[in-house]
Write a protein that holds these residues in place. Structure first.
Motif, PDB file in Angstrom:
ATOM      1  N   GLY A   1     -20.376 -45.012  24.162  1.00 56.60           N
ATOM      2  CA  GLY A   1     -19.042 -45.486  24.707  1.00 56.60           C
ATOM      3  C   GLY A   1     -18.163 -44.867  26.366  1.00 56.60           C
ATOM      4  N   PRO A   2     -17.217 -44.972  27.418  1.00 58.52           N
ATOM      5  CA  PRO A   2     -16.700 -44.230  28.212  1.00 58.52           C
ATOM      6  C   PRO A   2     -15.730 -42.948  27.615  1.00 58.52           C
ATOM      7  CG  PRO A   2     -16.447 -46.681  28.743  1.00 58.52           C
ATOM      8  CD  PRO A   2     -17.175 -46.804  27.170  1.00 58.52           C
ATOM      9  N   ARG A   3     -15.284 -43.823  27.017  1.00 54.85           N
ATOM     10  CA  ARG A   3     -14.671 -42.677  26.274  1.00 54.85           C
ATOM     11  C   ARG A   3     -14.602 -41.837  25.718  1.00 54.85           C
ATOM     12  NH1 ARG A   3     -12.172 -47.521  25.402  1.00 54.85           N
ATOM     13  NH2 ARG A   3      -9.595 -48.307  26.752  1.00 54.85           N
ATOM     14  N   ALA A   4     -15.614 -42.195  24.608  1.00 49.86           N
ATOM     15  CA  ALA A   4     -16.094 -41.044  23.844  1.00 49.86           C
ATOM     16  C   ALA A   4     -17.030 -40.227  24.474  1.00 49.86           C
ATOM     17  CB  ALA A   4     -17.573 -41.469  23.346  1.00 49.86           C
ATOM     18  N   ILE A   5     -18.068 -40.479  25.673  1.00 46.83           N
ATOM     19  CA  ILE A   5     -18.654 -39.675  26.942  1.00 46.83           C
ATOM     20  C   ILE A   5     -17.704 -38.960  27.850  1.00 46.83           C
ATOM     21  CG2 ILE A   5     -19.051 -39.418  28.914  1.00 46.83           C
ATOM     22  CD1 ILE A   5     -20.746 -41.562  28.391  1.00 46.83           C
ATOM     23  N   GLU A   6     -16.181 -38.979  27.371  1.00 48.86           N
ATOM     24  CA  GLU A   6     -15.201 -38.278  28.616  1.00 48.86           C
ATOM     25  C   GLU A   6     -14.695 -37.477  27.324  1.00 48.86           C
ATOM     26  OE1 GLU A   6     -11.964 -40.547  29.654  1.00 48.86           O
ATOM     27  OE2 GLU A   6     -12.898 -41.584  31.130  1.00 48.86           O
ATOM     28  N   ALA A   7     -15.001 -37.762  26.003  1.00 46.71           N
ATOM     29  CA  ALA A   7     -13.832 -36.582  24.729  1.00 46.71           C
ATOM     30  C   ALA A   7     -15.711 -35.732  24.382  1.00 46.71           C
ATOM     31  CB  ALA A   7     -14.474 -37.918  23.979  1.00 46.71           C
ATOM     32  N   GLY A   8     -16.178 -36.481  25.087  1.00 52.25           N
ATOM     33  CA  GLY A   8     -17.603 -35.220  23.980  1.00 52.25           C
ATOM     34  C   GLY A   8     -17.976 -34.607  25.484  1.00 52.25           C
ATOM     35  N   GLU A   9     -18.176 -34.507  26.651  1.00 47.50           N
ATOM     36  CA  GLU A   9     -18.454 -34.026  27.826  1.00 47.50           C
ATOM     37  C   GLU A   9     -17.411 -33.193  28.074  1.00 47.50           C
ATOM     38  OE1 GLU A   9     -19.041 -33.920  32.925  1.00 47.50           O
ATOM     39  OE2 GLU A   9     -17.988 -35.854  31.533  1.00 47.50           O
ATOM     40  N   SER A  10     -16.127 -32.696  27.250  1.00 46.96           N
ATOM     41  CA  SER A  10     -14.911 -31.710  27.370  1.00 46.96           C
ATOM     42  C   SER A  10     -15.468 -30.915  26.180  1.00 46.96           C
ATOM     43  CB  SER A  10     -13.624 -32.512  27.379  1.00 46.96           C
ATOM     44  OG  SER A  10     -12.369 -31.859  26.835  1.00 46.96           O
ATOM     45  N   TYR A  11     -15.639 -31.639  25.043  1.00 47.61           N
ATOM     46  CA  TYR A  11     -16.563 -30.255  23.890  1.00 47.61           C
ATOM     47  C   TYR A  11     -17.357 -30.189  24.637  1.00 47.61           C
ATOM     48  CZ  TYR A  11     -17.654 -29.255  19.727  1.00 47.61           C
ATOM     49  OH  TYR A  11     -18.177 -29.292  18.213  1.00 47.61           O
ATOM     50  N   LEU A  12     -17.966 -30.613  24.896  1.00 45.71           N
ATOM     51  CA  LEU A  12     -19.521 -29.641  25.361  1.00 45.71           C
ATOM     52  C   LEU A  12     -18.631 -28.591  25.888  1.00 45.71           C
ATOM     53  CD1 LEU A  12     -22.240 -32.204  25.481  1.00 45.71           C
ATOM     54  CD2 LEU A  12     -21.987 -30.384  23.843  1.00 45.71           C
ATOM     55  N   LEU A  13     -17.694 -28.537  27.214  1.00 44.47           N
ATOM     56  CA  LEU A  13     -17.411 -27.891  27.840  1.00 44.47           C
ATOM     57  C   LEU A  13     -16.578 -26.763  27.752  1.00 44.47           C
ATOM     58  CD1 LEU A  13     -17.663 -29.720  31.526  1.00 44.47           C
ATOM     59  CD2 LEU A  13     -19.364 -28.323  30.770  1.00 44.47           C
TER      60      LEU A  13
END
Length: 664
Positions: free
Chosen positions: A650-662
């Motif tokens: 989902g859009p919010r999950a992707i935003e959180a995931g990108e921030s987490y990976l970086l």
């Protein structure tokens, strides 16, 4: 601000105490109102009434908060500008500029003429007419979404009218300050002068929006600093509002223009997400100040007038919208339904009433009555929209009801195959079944369609497929194959659950628009879900592969695998600027997003099992490392510098995931 000394000898700001009390009462009331499914606007209005001078007297002078509350209107108009889509308006131009414009013009004129007899002042009467002609965009749109009527025909008509009303607010905000002017210049000259100034401001703002702001936000986006992006967004909205204010126009107009010029940019959704918390909080404060302006003595003394105005305004709007819609060729049921949904006075009515009061174009009594009309109407809106179908059935003419009663209803019909919904898809299914000699029975809730189909010799009955008595009448509990063919995912899910309560052995094939409800439908008992968008993609792929020389057996095998896996490899897509970002759908969308891992990224050197991305509702579709692509990645797979990770979620999950990976 007022100050006082506490018993401990410490100087305390009483303004802080006021804000603290307001915040506390607002939190409690918003929670309580949402528990009973009432809009938050009513909670803020109630908080203002409680904190105002007539009840607890926590806030003796609401004007102290007027400027901060006005910023809420500025941000609200900025958000409206962001949502303003010229292509969408062109597509809906008939309903927007026909039905919407007709409703606003006719209702404003009628209400103004009626108001003249009560206020004996044409300026006040005109503003009252404008105020009562508007409906609540925030409350109606939210209730339509929650009741799954947003995509219905009457829902689309309602949205079209609300869209024009929101646009009409802008000239209304220009006119009110002009009406308060004591200059000797005529009204038309003032409007002409304002139009000239407004045109100049629009040109300047559009030029800045086209040649300056895209470069500014591009540079800000490169820095990946959320705080800077938020600050820049607020600055743009307020500077644009300040520019129009300098030219003697409304700050809200400038904010609307600023939002509109950024609405077509690729930063639109980020801007909207950043501005929403500030907008909602400041808008809450605005409605609190509106509630403070309600004179309870006047409200109680005029409660009969307030109820009368709500009913009278609702009936007038209902009749006008129904008449205009029917003249435009819409179904009577949809016309009545749309008019019924728009009976109330909206939040922009509070804005106009507050502005008129600040310019002393209203007396306090008139303003209090209007606020009371708005509060009372909004309180009834959720009930009216949820029960819209029932209310319309009582309103429509006896002839229409008689025609519906004369339609063939299922009494004790039985068939091995049951088709629920006899639209174009249902009719196509029925045609193929007939060609193969397979007996079927169809149910549809469109009276005209059933009449035409019965006249053509089809075995179709009138009824609502979600009703248990209708399902029992067609022996749905004994049917072997049931097809739900209408493209209304919410309704299909409800019908599916109702069928499974009666029949746990039948094969149920469900048509859906896309794959957003696929998982919920499978969990509810669907044997197979057929999403329109994914099936269209498969058919297109089969044609392309066939013309590319791929053997037909291999093509059929691939299609069969996709369907058996419930389109597993087809979930998720790359969003674009034209992707529908309806907040009601965001949580169900599945996006694809590529994340490049720089050398200092948190995820570099870690295995997938260590990262625990499943907790974020994310999947890794693939990892590209140089020229090599890994499509089967599991827990022991280790991410490395410069990997490109393809996320699905989902859009919010992707935003959180990108921030987490970086960043971790």
């Amino acid at each position: 601000m007022r100050w006082f000394v506490s018993t401990a000898g410490v100087t305390v700001n009483s303004g802080f105490t006021d804000v603290l009390l307001l915040l506390a009462i607002a939190v409690v009331l918003v929670w309580a109102f949402r528990k009973v499914k009432l809009p938050a606007i009513l909670a803020y209005l109630t908080a203002g009434i409680i904190a105002g001078p007539d009840v607890m007297e926590w806030i003796a002078d609401p004007d102290e908060y007027h400027f901060v509350a006005e910023l809420g209107i500025v941000l609200l108009l900025f958000s409206l500008g962001l949502e303003f889509s010229l292509p969408k308006m062109i597509a809906m131009r008939g309903q927007v500029f026909g039905l919407g414009a007709g409703q606003v013009v006719i209702c404003t004129t009628l209400f103004a003429l009626l108001a003249v007899y009560f206020v004996d002042d044409w300026v006040s009467a005109f503003i009252i007419g404008c105020t009562l002609a508007l409906s609540s965009t925030a409350v109606v749109i939210k209730q339509l979404g929650e009741s799954s009527q947003l995509t219905s025909k009457k829902g689309q008509m309602t949205v079209a009218v609300l869209l024009f009303q929101d646009i009409a607010v802008v000239p209304m905000l220009i006119v009110i300050p002009l009406l308060a002017s004591n200059n000797d210049i005529s009204m038309w000259e003032s409007l002409g002068y304002a139009l000239l100034k407004g045109t100049g401001v629009v040109l300047v703002l559009m030029a800045i929006g086209k040649w300056v702001l895209p470069h500014v936000f591009r540079e800000i986006a490169k820095l990946r600093t959320d705080e800077l992006f938020v600050l820049a967004t607020l600055l743009v909205a307020l500077v644009a509002g300040g520019m129009t204010h300098l030219f003697g126009l409304s700050m809200a107009l400038g904010a609307f223009l600023a939002g509109m010029m950024l609405g077509e940019s690729k930063y639109k959704h980020q801007l909207e997400a950043d501005i929403r918390p500030f907008r909602d909080i400041l808008m809450g404060l605005f409605f609190i100040t509106v509630g403070m302006q309600l004179d309870l003595d006047v409200f109680v003394a005029n409660i009969h007038w307030i109820i009368g105005v709500v009913l009278g305004v609702g009936i007038v709007k209902l009749l006008i919208i129904r008449t205009l819609a029917v003249l435009m060729g819409e179904r009577k049921e949809d016309a009545w339904g749309s008019g019924l949904m728009l009976f109330q006075m909206g939040e922009f009515g509070f804005v106009l009433a507050s502005l008129a009061l600040s310019f002393k174009l209203f007396d306090q009594t008139t303003a209090s009555i209007l606020v009371g009309v708005g509060v009372f109407g909004m309180a009834l809106t959720p009930l009216v929209i949820q029960r819209c179908k029932s209310f319309v059935s009582y309103i429509i003419s006896p002839i229409s009801q008689l025609d519906e009663e004369n339609l063939p209803h299922p009494t004790n019909e039985h068939s091995r195959v049951l088709i629920l919904g006899f639209g174009r898809v249902g009719q196509t299914i029925a045609r193929f079944l007939s060609n193969e000699g397979i007996d079927y029975l169809a149910i549809d809730h469109d009276a005209k369609r059933v009449q035409e189909a019965v006249a053509g010799g089809q075995k179709v009955f009138f009824g609502n497929a979600i009703r248990r008595d209708i399902l029992k009448a067609v022996h749905a509990d004994e049917a072997e194959l049931i097809i739900i063919s209408f493209a209304d995912d919410e309704r299909a899910l409800d019908v599916l659950k109702a069928i499974r309560n009666l029949n746990d052995h039948a094969e149920i094939i469900v048509r859906s628009r896309d794959d957003m409800r696929l998982k919920a439908m499978m969990e509810a008992g669907a044997t197979q879900v057929v999403p329109d968008t994914l099936e269209a993609s498969l058919m297109l792929v089969s044609q392309i592969l066939s013309r590319s020389g791929v053997p037909i057996r291999k093509i059929l095998s691939r299609l069969d695998h996709a369907r058996r896996s419930h389109y597993g490899d087809m979930h998720g897509f790359y969003p674009g600027e034209t992707t529908d970002m309806d907040p009601e759908k965001l949580d169900r969308l599945q996006f694809l997003h590529a994340v490049s891992l720089p050398r200092n990224a948190y995820a570099c050197g870690k295995k997938l099992i260590e990262l625990g991305l499943d907790d974020l509702n994310l999947q890794i579709k693939s990892v590209r490392r140089g020229e090599e692509e890994f499509t089967e990645v599991h827990g022991d797979f280790e991410l490395m510098n410069d990997d490109i990770v393809l996320l699905s979620g989902g859009p919010r999950a992707i935003e959180a995931g990108e921030s987490y990976l970086l960043n971790g």
